[in-house]
Design an enzyme around this catalytic site. Structure first.
Site, PDB file in Angstrom:
ATOM      1  N   ARG A 193      41.533  81.212  53.257  1.00 54.29           N
ATOM      2  CA  ARG A 193      41.467  80.114  54.244  1.00 54.29           C
ATOM      3  C   ARG A 193      41.492  80.760  55.620  1.00 54.29           C
ATOM      4  O   ARG A 193      42.434  81.474  55.955  1.00 54.29           O
ATOM      5  CB  ARG A 193      42.651  79.170  54.070  1.00 54.29           C
ATOM      6  CG  ARG A 193      42.799  78.221  55.240  1.00 54.29           C
ATOM      7  CD  ARG A 193      43.794  77.103  54.999  1.00 54.29           C
ATOM      8  NE  ARG A 193      43.255  76.113  54.089  1.00 54.29           N
ATOM      9  CZ  ARG A 193      43.754  74.889  53.942  1.00 54.29           C
ATOM     10  NH1 ARG A 193      44.807  74.514  54.635  1.00 54.29           N
ATOM     11  NH2 ARG A 193      43.216  74.031  53.105  1.00 54.29           N
ATOM     12  N   HIS A 198      34.964  72.787  53.536  1.00 53.52           N
ATOM     13  CA  HIS A 198      36.176  72.732  52.705  1.00 53.52           C
ATOM     14  C   HIS A 198      35.766  72.304  51.288  1.00 53.52           C
ATOM     15  O   HIS A 198      36.071  71.195  50.840  1.00 53.52           O
ATOM     16  CB  HIS A 198      37.166  71.737  53.317  1.00 53.52           C
ATOM     17  CG  HIS A 198      38.547  71.818  52.736  1.00 53.52           C
ATOM     18  ND1 HIS A 198      38.936  72.803  51.851  1.00 53.52           N
ATOM     19  CD2 HIS A 198      39.641  71.027  52.913  1.00 53.52           C
ATOM     20  CE1 HIS A 198      40.206  72.623  51.526  1.00 53.52           C
ATOM     21  NE2 HIS A 198      40.653  71.546  52.137  1.00 53.52           N
ATOM     22  N   GLN A 242      38.206  70.854  48.402  1.00 57.28           N
ATOM     23  CA  GLN A 242      38.640  69.468  48.549  1.00 57.28           C
ATOM     24  C   GLN A 242      37.627  68.516  47.921  1.00 57.28           C
ATOM     25  O   GLN A 242      37.979  67.495  47.350  1.00 57.28           O
ATOM     26  CB  GLN A 242      38.827  69.134  50.033  1.00 57.28           C
ATOM     27  CG  GLN A 242      39.373  67.743  50.261  1.00 57.28           C
ATOM     28  CD  GLN A 242      40.785  67.549  49.730  1.00 57.28           C
ATOM     29  OE1 GLN A 242      41.661  68.361  50.023  1.00 57.28           O
ATOM     30  NE2 GLN A 242      41.011  66.510  48.952  1.00 57.28           N
ATOM     31  N   ASP A 253      39.366  61.909  58.110  1.00 57.88           N
ATOM     32  CA  ASP A 253      40.149  63.148  58.189  1.00 57.88           C
ATOM     33  C   ASP A 253      40.797  63.164  59.576  1.00 57.88           C
ATOM     34  O   ASP A 253      40.459  62.329  60.434  1.00 57.88           O
ATOM     35  CB  ASP A 253      39.199  64.353  57.999  1.00 57.88           C
ATOM     36  CG  ASP A 253      39.917  65.695  57.914  1.00 57.88           C
ATOM     37  OD1 ASP A 253      41.155  65.706  57.760  1.00 57.88           O
ATOM     38  OD2 ASP A 253      39.232  66.739  58.022  1.00 57.88           O
ATOM     39  N   CYS A 301      41.723  63.807  52.896  1.00 57.96           N
ATOM     40  CA  CYS A 301      42.120  65.065  52.264  1.00 57.96           C
ATOM     41  C   CYS A 301      43.593  65.397  52.504  1.00 57.96           C
ATOM     42  O   CYS A 301      44.161  66.191  51.775  1.00 57.96           O
ATOM     43  CB  CYS A 301      41.220  66.194  52.749  1.00 57.96           C
ATOM     44  SG  CYS A 301      41.357  66.541  54.510  1.00 57.96           S
ATOM     45  N   ARG A 347      43.509  68.327  43.206  1.00 58.41           N
ATOM     46  CA  ARG A 347      43.242  69.688  43.675  1.00 58.41           C
ATOM     47  C   ARG A 347      43.630  70.686  42.573  1.00 58.41           C
ATOM     48  O   ARG A 347      42.933  71.660  42.326  1.00 58.41           O
ATOM     49  CB  ARG A 347      44.042  69.997  44.964  1.00 58.41           C
ATOM     50  CG  ARG A 347      43.636  69.188  46.185  1.00 58.41           C
ATOM     51  CD  ARG A 347      42.250  69.566  46.697  1.00 58.41           C
ATOM     52  NE  ARG A 347      42.145  70.986  47.022  1.00 58.41           N
ATOM     53  CZ  ARG A 347      42.511  71.522  48.191  1.00 58.41           C
ATOM     54  NH1 ARG A 347      42.970  70.751  49.158  1.00 58.41           N
ATOM     55  NH2 ARG A 347      42.382  72.820  48.417  1.00 58.41           N
TER      56      ARG A 347
HETATM   57  N1  NVA Z   1      39.715  69.143  58.921  1.00 54.76           N
HETATM   58  C1  NVA Z   1      41.053  69.548  58.586  1.00 54.76           C
HETATM   59  C2  NVA Z   1      41.249  69.593  57.105  1.00 54.76           C
HETATM   60  C3  NVA Z   1      42.637  69.958  56.665  1.00 54.76           C
HETATM   61  C4  NVA Z   1      42.796  70.082  55.200  1.00 54.76           C
HETATM   62  C5  NVA Z   1      41.321  70.907  59.214  1.00 54.76           C
HETATM   63  O1  NVA Z   1      40.435  71.764  59.179  1.00 54.76           O
HETATM   64  O2  NVA Z   1      42.409  71.102  59.743  1.00 54.76           O
HETATM   65  N1   CP Z   2      43.747  69.032  52.039  1.00 54.56           N
HETATM   66  C1   CP Z   2      44.199  70.280  52.208  1.00 54.56           C
HETATM   67  O1   CP Z   2      43.456  71.257  52.102  1.00 54.56           O
HETATM   68  O2   CP Z   2      45.528  70.363  52.445  1.00 54.56           O
HETATM   69  P1   CP Z   2      46.325  71.647  52.921  1.00 54.56           P
HETATM   70  O3   CP Z   2      45.918  71.951  54.314  1.00 54.56           O
HETATM   71  O4   CP Z   2      47.774  71.233  52.819  1.00 54.56           O
HETATM   72  O5   CP Z   2      46.014  72.778  51.997  1.00 54.56           O
END
Ligand code: NVA
Ligand code: CP
Length: 301
Positions: free
Chosen positions: A104, A131, A134, A219, A259, A287
């Site tokens: 990540r 992502h 997800q 989101d 998500c 997940r």
């Molecule tokens: N769009 C959000 C998703 C978090 C799971 C981010 O990138 O922070």
């Molecule tokens: N939805 C998601 O990816 O959650 P986290 O940021 O907690 O991993």
């Protein structure tokens, strides 16, 4: 042929994605019956987290443990990545020690470099651009509640962000109609929209997007790394909030997904996310199952 990676949803064919979702459902049923299934004995997953996580970390770590394997959490704070060791070198070193890598991070091309230099499968656990993990959970959740999503209408409200881009990929693979309602300056990447122009429509009015939708998705308005912009974004995105009025425009049996993490009172009101149409807890729980199916798929190639 080298190993398979999962950097975007488009790394899977439609048939592979369908099979993976079905396998996720099967794995979930087995776990719920208390079956012990440990195909990953001796297998190790390295997880690089350059951004925070609750769901992604716990689902991958729990998934590996339940399948008899092991997961190693790596953060830039306590690895050489944080001191500037190149991702290309990290890829080659980790490939000598582990069976599969999840990352990540911020820039999507960093994940591409990792995959290019790794000789084991690489999974995108979220980048600024996509992502995909997800979406495995979201597609499993829709299927469990409503059956096939093919031909349905999905309304995406809010930011044209990483999640939105992965929804565009899903629309392509599953052939559903995706209506994206975003403020003008926050539209999804045009080149990604263009890959799915038969299925994707960008519009400015959230209410038009929600009309007769089968699924409404949103989101956070400020993603990780955009914290400085949160106030400005809260102002610009206010008309894109998912509330009962918006949900009342969708089909009566429409589902709501997010998500998570969510900000009640911003992108979604509490009565929607905690209401009857919301399937966010199943979505989060899936997940675990969908990613176990993904790990199984990638480790078998
Ligand atoms: N769009 C959000 C998703 C978090 C799971 C981010 O990138 O922070
Ligand atoms: N939805 C998601 O990816 O959650 P986290 O940021 O907690 O991993």
């Amino acid at each position: 042929m080298g190993c398979r990676h999962f950097l975007t949803l488009l790394d899977l064919s439609t048939n592979e994605l369908r099979a993976l979702i079905e396998r996720g459902i099967e794995i979930k049923a087995g776990l719920q019956k208390g079956e012990i299934h440990q195909p990953f004995k001796g297998k190790v997953l390295a997880m690089i987290f350059e951004k925070s996580s609750t769901r992604t970390r716990v689902s991958f770590e729990a998934g590996m443990a339940q399948f008899g394997g092991h997961a190693i959490f790596m953060s830039p704070d306590d690895t050489q990545l944080g001191r500037g060791e190149p991702i290309e070198d990290t890829a080659r070193v980790l490939s000598k020690m582990v069976d599969i890598i999840m990352i990540r991070t911020f820039e999507h091309d960093k994940i591409e470099s990792l995959a290019q230099y790794a000789s084991v499968p690489v999974i995108n656990g979220l980048s600024d651009t996509y992502h995909p993990c997800q979406l495995l959970a979201d597609m499993q959740t829709y299927y469990e509640h409503r059956g096939s999503i093919e031909g349905k209408t999905v309304a995406w409200l809010g930011d044209g962000n990483n999640m939105c881009h992965s929804y565009i990929n899903a629309a392509c693979l599953y052939q559903f109609h995706l209506r994206i309602a975003c403020p003008e300056d926050y539209l999804p990447d045009e080149s990604i929209v263009n890959t799915a122009s038969d299925f994707v429509e960008t519009i400015s009015d959230a209410k038009v997007a929600a009309e007769d939708a089968d699924l409404v998705v949103t989101d956070v308005w400020a993603s990780m790394g955009q914290e400085q912009e949160a106030d400005e974004r809260a102002r610009v995105f206010a008309p894109y909030q998912v509330n009962t009025e918006v949900m009342s425009l969708a089909k009566d049996d429409a589902l709501f997904m997010h998500c998570l993490p969510a900000h009640r009172g911003e992108e979604v009101t509490a009565d929607v996310i905690d209401g009857k149409q919301s399937v966010v807890w199943d979505e989060a729980g899936n997940r675990l199952h969908a990613q176990k199916a993904l790990l199984e798929f990638l480790l078998s190639k």
